[in-house]
Design a protein around this motif. Structure first.
Motif, short mmCIF file in Angstrom:
data_model
loop_
_atom_site.label_atom_id
_atom_site.label_comp_id
_atom_site.label_asym_id
_atom_site.label_seq_id
_atom_site.Cartn_x
_atom_site.Cartn_y
_atom_site.Cartn_z
N LEU A 7 7.54 5.87 3.53
CA LEU A 7 8.39 4.75 2.85
C LEU A 7 9.51 4.41 3.53
O LEU A 7 10.02 3.23 3.68
CB LEU A 7 8.45 5.23 1.38
CG LEU A 7 9.07 4.14 0.53
CD1 LEU A 7 7.94 2.94 0.23
CD2 LEU A 7 9.26 4.51 -0.82
N VAL A 8 10.37 5.38 3.88
CA VAL A 8 11.59 5.00 4.51
C VAL A 8 11.33 4.33 6.04
O VAL A 8 11.99 3.28 6.50
CB VAL A 8 12.29 6.33 4.87
CG1 VAL A 8 13.62 6.06 5.93
CG2 VAL A 8 12.90 6.90 3.76
N LEU A 36 1.88 12.28 -9.12
CA LEU A 36 1.04 13.60 -9.18
C LEU A 36 1.88 14.76 -8.30
O LEU A 36 0.92 15.77 -8.11
CB LEU A 36 -0.63 13.05 -8.42
CG LEU A 36 -1.18 12.32 -9.22
CD1 LEU A 36 -2.41 11.73 -8.49
CD2 LEU A 36 -1.49 12.51 -10.74
N ASP A 37 2.65 14.42 -7.73
CA ASP A 37 3.38 15.46 -6.85
C ASP A 37 2.44 15.88 -5.69
O ASP A 37 2.37 16.87 -5.48
CB ASP A 37 3.96 16.74 -7.70
CG ASP A 37 5.04 17.27 -6.93
OD1 ASP A 37 5.79 16.69 -6.10
OD2 ASP A 37 5.17 18.62 -7.02
N PHE A 38 1.88 15.06 -4.99
CA PHE A 38 0.97 15.04 -3.88
C PHE A 38 1.83 14.48 -2.72
O PHE A 38 2.09 13.52 -2.45
CB PHE A 38 -0.34 14.32 -4.28
CG PHE A 38 -1.34 14.55 -3.13
CD1 PHE A 38 -2.04 15.23 -2.70
CD2 PHE A 38 -1.49 13.21 -2.46
CE1 PHE A 38 -2.76 15.47 -1.73
CE2 PHE A 38 -2.46 13.32 -1.24
CZ PHE A 38 -3.03 14.16 -1.00
N ALA A 39 1.86 15.54 -1.71
CA ALA A 39 2.56 15.07 -0.30
C ALA A 39 3.48 14.37 -0.56
O ALA A 39 3.80 13.37 0.35
CB ALA A 39 1.14 14.32 0.43
N GLY A 40 4.73 14.83 -1.35
CA GLY A 40 5.79 13.89 -1.52
C GLY A 40 6.65 13.77 -0.53
O GLY A 40 6.94 12.51 -0.13
N GLY A 41 7.00 14.54 0.63
CA GLY A 41 7.61 14.63 1.59
C GLY A 41 7.11 13.70 2.69
O GLY A 41 8.02 12.95 3.18
N ILE A 42 5.80 13.86 2.74
CA ILE A 42 5.07 12.72 3.97
C ILE A 42 5.36 11.44 3.48
O ILE A 42 5.73 10.19 4.26
CB ILE A 42 3.75 13.33 4.36
CG1 ILE A 42 3.74 14.54 5.04
CG2 ILE A 42 3.21 12.13 5.12
CD1 ILE A 42 2.37 15.22 4.97
N ILE A 82 3.99 5.79 -5.41
CA ILE A 82 4.18 5.89 -6.81
C ILE A 82 3.15 6.99 -7.26
O ILE A 82 3.35 7.78 -8.11
CB ILE A 82 3.98 4.52 -7.45
CG1 ILE A 82 5.21 3.56 -7.25
CG2 ILE A 82 3.70 4.82 -8.96
CD1 ILE A 82 4.94 2.33 -7.67
N ILE A 83 2.00 6.94 -6.74
CA ILE A 83 0.94 7.78 -7.04
C ILE A 83 1.34 9.32 -6.70
O ILE A 83 0.99 10.00 -7.35
CB ILE A 83 -0.55 7.41 -6.62
CG1 ILE A 83 -1.00 6.16 -7.09
CG2 ILE A 83 -1.61 8.62 -6.65
CD1 ILE A 83 -2.10 5.50 -6.56
N GLY A 84 1.76 9.26 -5.51
CA GLY A 84 2.12 10.66 -4.97
C GLY A 84 3.29 11.17 -5.78
O GLY A 84 3.60 12.29 -6.14
N PHE A 85 4.15 10.40 -6.40
CA PHE A 85 5.34 10.63 -7.00
C PHE A 85 4.88 11.22 -8.52
O PHE A 85 5.20 12.22 -8.95
CB PHE A 85 6.35 9.57 -7.25
CG PHE A 85 7.53 9.98 -8.08
CD1 PHE A 85 8.71 10.74 -7.23
CD2 PHE A 85 7.91 9.46 -9.29
CE1 PHE A 85 9.71 11.07 -7.89
CE2 PHE A 85 9.03 9.88 -9.85
CZ PHE A 85 10.05 10.66 -9.23
N ILE A 92 0.67 -1.15 0.10
CA ILE A 92 0.16 -0.06 -0.08
C ILE A 92 0.61 1.16 -0.06
O ILE A 92 0.68 2.17 -0.62
CB ILE A 92 -0.95 -0.05 1.08
CG1 ILE A 92 -1.86 -1.18 0.83
CG2 ILE A 92 -1.80 1.11 1.35
CD1 ILE A 92 -2.78 -1.38 2.31
N LEU A 93 1.73 1.11 0.66
CA LEU A 93 3.04 2.41 0.88
C LEU A 93 3.53 2.57 -0.64
O LEU A 93 3.57 3.86 -1.03
CB LEU A 93 3.80 2.45 2.20
CG LEU A 93 3.25 2.53 3.30
CD1 LEU A 93 4.53 2.37 4.66
CD2 LEU A 93 2.86 4.03 3.54
N LEU A 94 3.87 1.59 -1.08
CA LEU A 94 4.59 1.70 -2.44
C LEU A 94 3.77 2.13 -3.45
O LEU A 94 4.05 3.11 -4.14
CB LEU A 94 5.27 0.42 -2.98
CG LEU A 94 6.48 -0.08 -2.38
CD1 LEU A 94 6.98 -1.33 -2.79
CD2 LEU A 94 7.67 0.87 -2.68
N LEU A 95 2.44 1.81 -3.44
CA LEU A 95 1.40 2.30 -4.26
C LEU A 95 1.21 3.88 -4.15
O LEU A 95 1.06 4.55 -5.15
CB LEU A 95 -0.07 1.37 -4.48
CG LEU A 95 -1.10 1.95 -5.06
CD1 LEU A 95 -0.76 1.57 -6.65
CD2 LEU A 95 -2.26 0.99 -4.89
#
Length: 44
Positions: free
Chosen positions: A30-31, A19-25, A14-17, A8-11
């Motif tokens: 993921l880390v 769409l550039d949505f909440a990238g930092g969080i 990828i979606i956030g990457f 779920i976190l990977l999905l």
């Protein structure tokens, strides 16, 4: 259970990457998931 969370976190990552949505969080989550995964593998 851990595989579901990682998937779920990977999905979301990828979606956030894309769409550039909440990238930092998402990167932080993921880390954290990666650290937990490595810890579980070592403890096994």
């Amino acid at each position: 259970m851990i595989w579901t969370i990682i998937g779920i976190l990977l999905l979301i990552w990828i979606i956030g990457f894309l769409l550039d949505f909440a990238g930092g969080i998402i990167h932080i989550l993921l880390v954290i998931a990666l650290i937990v995964f490595i810890y579980k593998m070592i403890k096994r």
